[in-house]
Each structure stands twice: as C-alpha cells, then as structure tokens.
Scaffold this active site. Structure first.
Site, mmCIF file in Angstrom:
data_model
loop_
_atom_site.group_PDB
_atom_site.id
_atom_site.type_symbol
_atom_site.label_atom_id
_atom_site.label_comp_id
_atom_site.label_asym_id
_atom_site.label_seq_id
_atom_site.Cartn_x
_atom_site.Cartn_y
_atom_site.Cartn_z
ATOM 1 N N ARG A 1 44.809 26.515 43.565
ATOM 2 C CA ARG A 1 45.286 27.161 44.589
ATOM 3 C C ARG A 1 44.671 26.672 46.004
ATOM 4 N NH1 ARG A 1 44.308 33.162 44.078
ATOM 5 N NH2 ARG A 1 46.019 33.135 42.516
ATOM 6 N N ARG B 1 39.930 35.234 50.959
ATOM 7 C CA ARG B 1 40.934 34.354 50.527
ATOM 8 C C ARG B 1 41.866 34.021 51.838
ATOM 9 N NH1 ARG B 1 41.833 35.249 45.026
ATOM 10 N NH2 ARG B 1 39.817 35.860 44.066
ATOM 11 N N LYS C 1 36.500 39.476 45.126
ATOM 12 C CA LYS C 1 37.524 38.915 46.339
ATOM 13 C C LYS C 1 37.580 39.631 47.375
ATOM 14 C CE LYS C 1 40.772 38.763 42.990
ATOM 15 N NZ LYS C 1 42.169 38.908 42.094
ATOM 16 N N LYS D 1 40.477 40.017 51.050
ATOM 17 C CA LYS D 1 41.798 39.632 51.565
ATOM 18 C C LYS D 1 41.970 40.005 52.890
ATOM 19 C CE LYS D 1 43.506 38.999 47.031
ATOM 20 N NZ LYS D 1 44.562 39.184 46.074
ATOM 21 N N CYS E 1 55.279 38.086 40.082
ATOM 22 C CA CYS E 1 54.191 37.316 39.916
ATOM 23 C C CYS E 1 54.409 36.355 38.969
ATOM 24 C CB CYS E 1 52.825 38.142 39.563
ATOM 25 S SG CYS E 1 53.038 38.774 37.749
ATOM 26 N N CYS F 1 49.118 32.780 33.129
ATOM 27 C CA CYS F 1 48.152 33.752 33.650
ATOM 28 C C CYS F 1 47.489 34.478 32.466
ATOM 29 C CB CYS F 1 48.997 34.839 34.214
ATOM 30 S SG CYS F 1 47.840 36.068 34.808
ATOM 31 N N CYS G 1 51.297 42.514 34.634
ATOM 32 C CA CYS G 1 50.126 43.567 34.333
ATOM 33 C C CYS G 1 50.010 44.177 35.445
ATOM 34 C CB CYS G 1 48.999 42.522 33.867
ATOM 35 S SG CYS G 1 47.800 41.996 35.033
ATOM 36 N N CYS H 1 49.706 41.395 41.490
ATOM 37 C CA CYS H 1 49.632 40.123 42.430
ATOM 38 C C CYS H 1 51.069 40.124 43.035
ATOM 39 C CB CYS H 1 49.771 38.892 41.522
ATOM 40 S SG CYS H 1 48.180 38.810 40.453
HETATM 41 FE FE1 SRM Z 1 46.537 37.854 41.872
HETATM 42 C C1 SRM Z 1 44.317 37.501 39.206
HETATM 43 C C2 SRM Z 1 48.131 35.134 40.550
HETATM 44 C C3 SRM Z 1 48.209 37.469 44.784
HETATM 45 C C4 SRM Z 1 45.648 40.963 42.604
HETATM 46 N N1 SRM Z 1 46.192 36.470 40.007
HETATM 47 C C5 SRM Z 1 45.079 36.661 39.204
HETATM 48 C C6 SRM Z 1 45.199 35.448 38.492
HETATM 49 C C7 SRM Z 1 44.188 34.346 38.949
HETATM 50 C C8 SRM Z 1 44.519 35.563 36.948
HETATM 51 C C9 SRM Z 1 43.374 35.349 36.537
HETATM 52 O O1 SRM Z 1 42.430 36.199 37.258
HETATM 53 O O2 SRM Z 1 42.955 34.674 35.654
HETATM 54 C C10 SRM Z 1 46.645 34.849 38.376
HETATM 55 C C11 SRM Z 1 47.084 33.326 38.256
HETATM 56 C C12 SRM Z 1 48.442 33.427 37.584
HETATM 57 C C13 SRM Z 1 48.735 32.105 37.436
HETATM 58 O O3 SRM Z 1 48.893 31.346 36.242
HETATM 59 O O4 SRM Z 1 49.043 31.278 38.584
HETATM 60 C C14 SRM Z 1 46.949 35.571 39.779
HETATM 61 N N2 SRM Z 1 47.824 36.595 42.551
HETATM 62 C C15 SRM Z 1 48.411 35.461 41.968
HETATM 63 C C16 SRM Z 1 49.613 34.933 42.556
HETATM 64 C C17 SRM Z 1 49.817 33.227 42.548
HETATM 65 C C18 SRM Z 1 50.724 35.616 42.289
HETATM 66 C C19 SRM Z 1 52.187 35.067 42.517
HETATM 67 O O5 SRM Z 1 53.074 35.200 41.853
HETATM 68 O O6 SRM Z 1 52.141 34.523 43.812
HETATM 69 C C20 SRM Z 1 49.097 35.205 43.951
HETATM 70 C C21 SRM Z 1 48.340 34.382 44.473
HETATM 71 C C22 SRM Z 1 47.792 34.722 46.165
HETATM 72 C C23 SRM Z 1 46.800 33.643 46.776
HETATM 73 O O7 SRM Z 1 47.594 32.827 47.298
HETATM 74 O O8 SRM Z 1 45.767 33.940 47.085
HETATM 75 C C24 SRM Z 1 48.264 36.493 43.592
HETATM 76 N N3 SRM Z 1 46.668 38.872 43.408
HETATM 77 C C25 SRM Z 1 47.560 38.653 44.464
HETATM 78 C C26 SRM Z 1 47.873 40.235 45.040
HETATM 79 C C27 SRM Z 1 48.901 40.270 46.272
HETATM 80 C C28 SRM Z 1 47.796 39.793 47.680
HETATM 81 O O9 SRM Z 1 46.840 39.655 47.767
HETATM 82 O O10 SRM Z 1 48.676 40.298 48.529
HETATM 83 C C29 SRM Z 1 47.010 41.059 44.479
HETATM 84 C C30 SRM Z 1 46.928 42.393 44.787
HETATM 85 C C31 SRM Z 1 46.160 42.590 46.025
HETATM 86 C C32 SRM Z 1 44.804 42.483 45.735
HETATM 87 O O11 SRM Z 1 43.991 42.074 45.621
HETATM 88 O O12 SRM Z 1 44.244 44.209 45.444
HETATM 89 C C33 SRM Z 1 46.284 40.354 43.170
HETATM 90 N N4 SRM Z 1 45.194 38.875 41.091
HETATM 91 C C34 SRM Z 1 45.036 40.278 41.175
HETATM 92 C C35 SRM Z 1 43.950 40.950 40.586
HETATM 93 C C36 SRM Z 1 43.435 42.407 40.758
HETATM 94 C C37 SRM Z 1 42.246 42.314 41.733
HETATM 95 C C38 SRM Z 1 41.585 43.567 41.829
HETATM 96 O O13 SRM Z 1 40.342 43.776 42.301
HETATM 97 O O14 SRM Z 1 42.269 44.864 41.655
HETATM 98 C C39 SRM Z 1 43.626 39.770 39.565
HETATM 99 C C40 SRM Z 1 42.697 40.317 38.652
HETATM 100 C C41 SRM Z 1 41.028 40.075 38.921
HETATM 101 O O15 SRM Z 1 40.887 39.579 39.978
HETATM 102 O O16 SRM Z 1 40.274 40.198 38.309
HETATM 103 C C42 SRM Z 1 44.220 38.717 39.969
HETATM 104 FE FE1 SF4 Z 2 48.716 37.703 36.053
HETATM 105 FE FE2 SF4 Z 2 48.848 40.194 36.406
HETATM 106 FE FE3 SF4 Z 2 48.628 38.717 38.649
HETATM 107 FE FE4 SF4 Z 2 50.937 38.849 37.056
HETATM 108 S S1 SF4 Z 2 50.006 40.668 37.991
HETATM 109 S S2 SF4 Z 2 49.764 36.900 37.839
HETATM 110 S S3 SF4 Z 2 50.204 39.097 35.029
HETATM 111 S S4 SF4 Z 2 47.134 39.214 36.745
#
Ligand code: SRM
Ligand code: SF4
Length: 567
Positions: free
Chosen positions: A76, A145, A208, A210, A431, A437, A476, A480
């Site tokens: 990324r 981020r 993380k 943001k 997502c 993922c 899940c 995201c």
């Molecule tokens: Fe996310 C984890 C994809 C935006 C909350 N996210 C992941 C991972 C890296 C899975 C992992 O930990 O192994 C996913 C990779 C999937 C893949 O195969 O690509 C993933 N997140 C994404 C993306 C690519 C979704 C998308 O369809 O666009 C987004 C990439 C953003 C970026 O460019 O940085 C993405 N993730 C978000 C958002 C939205 C936002 O930031 O506005 C969130 C919710 C906001 C937040 O952070 O609270 C988000 N991702 C999470 C979480 C839950 C974090 C938490 O503390 O609650 C995880 C799991 C974790 O961190 O343990 C996670």
């Molecule tokens: Fe993966 Fe859950 Fe984020 Fe979707 S919402 S990309 S399933 S970690």
C-alpha cells in the site's frame, strides 16, 4: 492516567527489539525455504507498507497437498490527498502490470494497493515507485497513515490550502527511521546508536492512527471516522479564506462481533484552532495517544478507547498542555453528503475535473472493460493530475477545456465512463475481503456488485430507482469500507451471511445500528423489500432512507457508542 499494562502485547516487544523497524527483514527476504517472512518481520513489514497474505481461495487445497500457503504481499502506497501526476500514474500502472497480480486497487483512504506481490519483487516494486517520488512508508503499521483531504484541491483557494496541509501533516508525522531507505532503496546502513524517532519513540504508537481533513459542505473523507480530524472553516464573508479548523479526535470503525467492549465511534470535537496551530495540535494528539494508549491489548489500543478511558475533558486538557494551545469554541459546520460528485466539475482556474466511478476501486483489464489500459491511454495525453477519492474513485483533474472531449472519448471507449449507473451503485463501497484479506469472514468486493443488481431491482419496484441510499459492505466487522456510517451497512458474519445495520445519515455524521443479525441474501432482500415499501409511502419530502428508519423508529439512534452501539 497512564495505561501501564502488566503484560505488553507481543507486537510491542517486536517493535522494541526491531532497531527502528529493521528486525530481520533483510534476511527474511532471502530465505529460500519459504515464501514468507520470519516471525515478527511480518509485523514490521507493515510500517514499510506491505502485508504478508496468502491466497485464501487455494488455502485448503494447498494444505491438503501439504504445501505451504500461497504467500504473496499486499503493498500500500502513501499518497496524501490522493494526488498523483500522469507520469506517476504511468509508473503505478507499469509496476502493477509487471510486478504484481496485475490490478491496482484504489482504497477507502485515497491511495492505491497492489496485491499478489511476490517477496522477491518487493524491492523492485518499491524502487519503481521511488523513481517517480512515491513511497509506501507508513502505508500501514502503528503510525500515522495516509492523510486524507477533499479530492478537489482546485475547487477554491481554500481547497488548495487544505491539500497543502494534508501533505504537510503527512510529512510531519512520518517516521524518521532510515530503515525504509536502507532496506529498499540504497542499502546504506546507519551506524548503531545514531538514529532516533523524536516523535514516535522506539515503540511507535500503540496502534494505527488516521488523519483526515474535510471541507464542508462535503464530508467525502468521512472525517468522523478518523483518530484525528480537521474540518476547514472558511471566512463567512470570503469563502476562499481559511480561518482555521475544528479539530476532532477519537473516531474509528473497527469492532468485534459480540464483544461489547469494542465499538465504532464518531470522533469528538476538541475545539477550533488556527491554521498555524495545526502541526502542534496534531503532534500533541498523537503524543498523548503514544503515551496513554493501551499497549497490552491491541483490541483496545486505538485512540477512541484512550479517550473513553481518560474522559474527553482530561484528554483535551492534556492536548492543550502538550501543545501550549488553548482550543477556542468550535465553529458551526454543516455537511450535506459523504459520497463523490460524478461527472465534470469546473475549478477556479477554469480547468475541469472528471470524476470516474471505479467499482470498489478495482482497476484491471477485463474483457470488455480494459480499465487499466484506459487510464494509461488517458495518462499519456493528460496535462493535469489524478486524484484518488476516499470513496475508491478516480478524478482526472485539471483538464483544459480544449482537452475535455478527448479525455471523455477515451474514458467512454475503455469503459471508464458509462451513463447507466444507479445512484445506489454510485454511492456504494465494499472492502477488499476475500481472497486476499486474512480477516475476511465473508465476501465483499467480489459479491456486492451482484447483490446491488438485485437491490436496484427492488428499489425500482418501489419507485426508488433515482434515490441515493448509501450502501456499504465489509467482509468482517473491522469496518474498512466504513459500513457503520452507511444508511445500509452489511457486515460479514459468516461465509455467506451478514449483519444488516441501518440508520446512517448520508452525511457520515451518525452511526447506524444493528437491525438483523447474521442473515443471508434471501433475507437481506426480503427485509429491504419491506423497508423500501414503507419508505416509498411513508417518507417525508426530501427525507433520506437513513433518516426515515430512525424517525419511523425502525432503529434507534446511537447516542453514545460505548454504551449503546450493541443494544
Ligand atoms: Fe482496513 C485491516 C484493507 C481502510 C479498519 N484493512 C485491514 C487489512 C490490512 C487486513 C489485515 O490486517 O491483515 C486489510 C487488507 C485487505 C487486502 O487484502 O487488501 C484492510 N482497509 C483496507 C482497505 C484496502 C479497504 C478497501 O477496500 O479500500 C483500506 C485501505 C486504506 C488505506 O489506504 O490506508 C482500509 N481499514 C480501513 C478503514 C477506513 C478508513 O480508514 O477510513 C478502516 C476503519 C477506520 C478505522 O481504522 O477505525 C479500517 N482495517 C481496519 C481494521 C480495524 C482497526 C481497528 O482498530 O478497529 C483492521 C484490523 C486491524 O487493524 O487489526 C484492518
Ligand atoms: Fe478485511 Fe475486514 Fe477490512 Fe474487509 S473489513 S478488508 S474483510 S479487515
């Protein structure tokens, strides 16, 4: 007030021993016995922008054949405000075609990802991006981020200024370690003891972090979902003049099914600051989280839980003490939407921008839809820049009037622009989920387009074909695609089942609430059919679906997420 856990989470120890994010990554890259990284390095790799994954579609089969999982990496990039030049796009495209599985994925945080990068190609990918001044440091990991902001920097002088702040904040909050350069670019090692992380310290953040900046009336960055948010305040007598920002803290989406101690949360309002005060306030919020965030249990380590634990007033006082800045009362703000505006818009300099809908942000060359080739063709003639939006779309920006026709013809020729898209589809997000993922419990990106076709049919049957309703799906509960801010949220619970949540306000300023638990497609459609029927007949003039379900008592408004999100 400090959170001192008796046991640190294992990731804390990995960070502490990593010598500023190096670990054994250099050795891991050359271990011929496996395609994976050594234990621990897969945590550190995130700070460099990449995640170890395996293809879940073939996981079981490989296990049965006693093969190790089909490891590859998701990489990324960091791209503040989502802006890149045509030359950069051509490099992004070339690297994607030559060194990854062949697609570019636009993300919900305004940047792009590659999937399927083999370990042996990581260095070439990072170097390919570096050649056009792009990097992936802080793409992931326990640091700040990608910083988001309005994807229309040329709309007004104020928008331009806000973009400059997004870039500045991204630079200001970058880790200072030379590990990224050393491992991926020049190989030059820093002599022991010469390095430090003045802002982060040796163990970085507990989790993380943001940051996003919104420019009202559009909340296209979903500012309330961020740990640190800024809302630009314009001078009421001169909309081009930036007076300052309302500062927010403690937003986040992630939750765990059935665990009441976890919840999505909207960021709280800290108060108003002047533009020049932004770096100090950002640093103080980040440092307060660094020192007071939970380091024993990563499930409760985000800033939202720190604020819940400390209390908002104590948190605000601590930020004021550290920054030496007293927050002024926040200024009134009004948001109208949190989706993208499609088609052509005109900037203040008379140049034009074309927002293209990219379904779920996935750009690849498919039969009849050669989207990547189309963007390459556009990048070869385009004289402005590109902007990735926080809704996974792409803007061809800064187009002189004389070039509009050419860009539009190319976009149509390659399937990047079609008129036959419903407002439901244009406002939807999914997502990545399966197959890459590791946390996915259900499909999202691969499933939502088909489900939407069926929801579109339902909407049409109730005379709602032209109604925008924001629908977001994730595989899940991590959130995201920010599903808890959608009017209709679908959150993966099992292989083909989802929790259905209702009641976002279409502006990204209200959380939705669980309406049906763990339901499959037939029940999702039957439930929406019933709700659409009521909405069509009972709604008030201009009332959005999310507002209707709250007013009609179909779901109750979430007042305090920590207390009542799960009720
Ligand atoms: Fe996310 C984890 C994809 C935006 C909350 N996210 C992941 C991972 C890296 C899975 C992992 O930990 O192994 C996913 C990779 C999937 C893949 O195969 O690509 C993933 N997140 C994404 C993306 C690519 C979704 C998308 O369809 O666009 C987004 C990439 C953003 C970026 O460019 O940085 C993405 N993730 C978000 C958002 C939205 C936002 O930031 O506005 C969130 C919710 C906001 C937040 O952070 O609270 C988000 N991702 C999470 C979480 C839950 C974090 C938490 O503390 O609650 C995880 C799991 C974790 O961190 O343990 C996670
Ligand atoms: Fe993966 Fe859950 Fe984020 Fe979707 S919402 S990309 S399933 S970690």
């Amino acid at each position: 007030m400090n959170a001192q856990p008796s046991t640190l989470s294992p990731v804390e120890t990995i960070k502490a021993r990593s010598h500023f994010l190096r670990g054994t990554l250099a050795e891991s890259l050359t271990d011929e016995l496996t395609g994976a990284l050594a234990p621990g390095d897969e945590q550190l790799s995130k700070f460099h922008g990449f995640y170890q994954q395996d293809d879940r579609d073939v996981r079981t089969e490989r296990l049965e054949r006693r093969l190790e999982p089909a490891y590859s990496f998701m990489l990324r990039a960091r791209l503040p405000g989502g802006v890149c030049t045509p030359a950069q796009w051509l490099a992004i495209d070339r690297v994607g075609r030559e060194l990854t599985q062949g697609s570019v994925r636009l993300t919900t945080r305004q940047t792009f990802q590659y999937h399927g990068v083999l370990r042996g190609h990581l260095r070439s990918v990072i170097q390919g991006l570096h050649q056009v001044l792009l990097d992936s440091i802080g793409g992931c990991g326990d640091v700040n981020r990608n910083v988001m902001c309005s994807p229309h920097p040329d709309q007004s002088a104020l928008h331009g200024e806000v973009y400059a702040w997004a870039r500045r904040l991204s630079e200001h909050l970058l880790p200072r370690t030379r590990a990224y350069h050393e491992l991926w670019l020049d190989g030059e090692q820093v002599a022991g003891g010469e390095e430090s992380e003045p802002l982060y310290g040796p163990t970085y953040l507990p989790r993380k972090f943001k940051t996003a900046i919104a420019v009202p009336p559009h909340n296209d960055v979903d500012v309330y979902a961020n740990d640190l948010g800024f809302i630009a305040i314009a001078d009421p007598t001169d909309p081009d003049r930036l007076l300052g920002f309302n500062c927010l803290a403690g937003g986040g989406m992630g939750a765990t099914h059935g665990d009441r101690s976890t919840f999505p949360r909207l960021a709280d309002d800290l108060g108003f600051v002047l533009p020049a005060q932004v770096p100090a306030v950002a640093e103080a919020v980040l440092a307060t989280q660094r020192d007071h965030g939970e380091r024993g249990d990563r499930t409760h380590a985000r800033l939202k839980y720190t604020i819940e634990r400390l209390g908002l007033d104590a948190f605000r006082a601590e930020v004021e003490r550290r920054s030496g800045i007293a927050f002024a009362p926040s200024r009134p703000v009004h948001f109208t939407d949190h989706s993208d505006r499609y088609g052509w818009t005109r900037g203040r300099d008379g140049r034009w921008s074309l927002t293209l809908f990219i379904e779920n942000g996935r750009l690849s060359d498919q039969p009849g839809r050669p989207l990547l080739s189309g963007l390459r063709a556009i990048a070869e003639v385009h004289q402005g820049d590109f902007r990735i939006t926080p809704n996974q779309n792409l803007i061809v920006a800064g187009v002189p009037a004389r070039q509009k026709k050419r860009i539009e013809v190319l976009a149509r020729e390659y399937g990047l622009l079609t008129d036959a898209r419903s407002p439901l589809r244009l406002g939807a997000l999914a997502c990545v989920a399966l197959p890459t993922c590791p946390l996915a419990m259900a499909e999202a990106e691969r499933y939502l387009p088909d489900l939407l076709t069926r929801i579109e049919a339902l909407a049409a049957r109730h005379g709602l074909a032209d109604q925008e309703i924001v629908i977001r799906m994730t595989g899940c509960p991590n959130g995201c695609a920010r599903p808890y801010l959608a009017e209709i949220g679908l959150v993966g619970k099992g292989p083909r089942t989802y929790n259905l949540l209702l009641g976002g306000d279409g502006r990204g300023a209200r959380l939705n609430r669980l309406y049906r638990d763990n339901i499959a497609e037939a029940e999702i459609l039957a439930t929406l059919d019933e709700l659409f029927a009521r909405y069509a007949t009972e709604r008030e003039a201009q009332e959005r679906f999310g507002d209707f379900v709250v007013r009609a008592g179909i779901v109750r408004r979430v007042v305090n997420a920590a207390r009542d999100f799960h009720d």
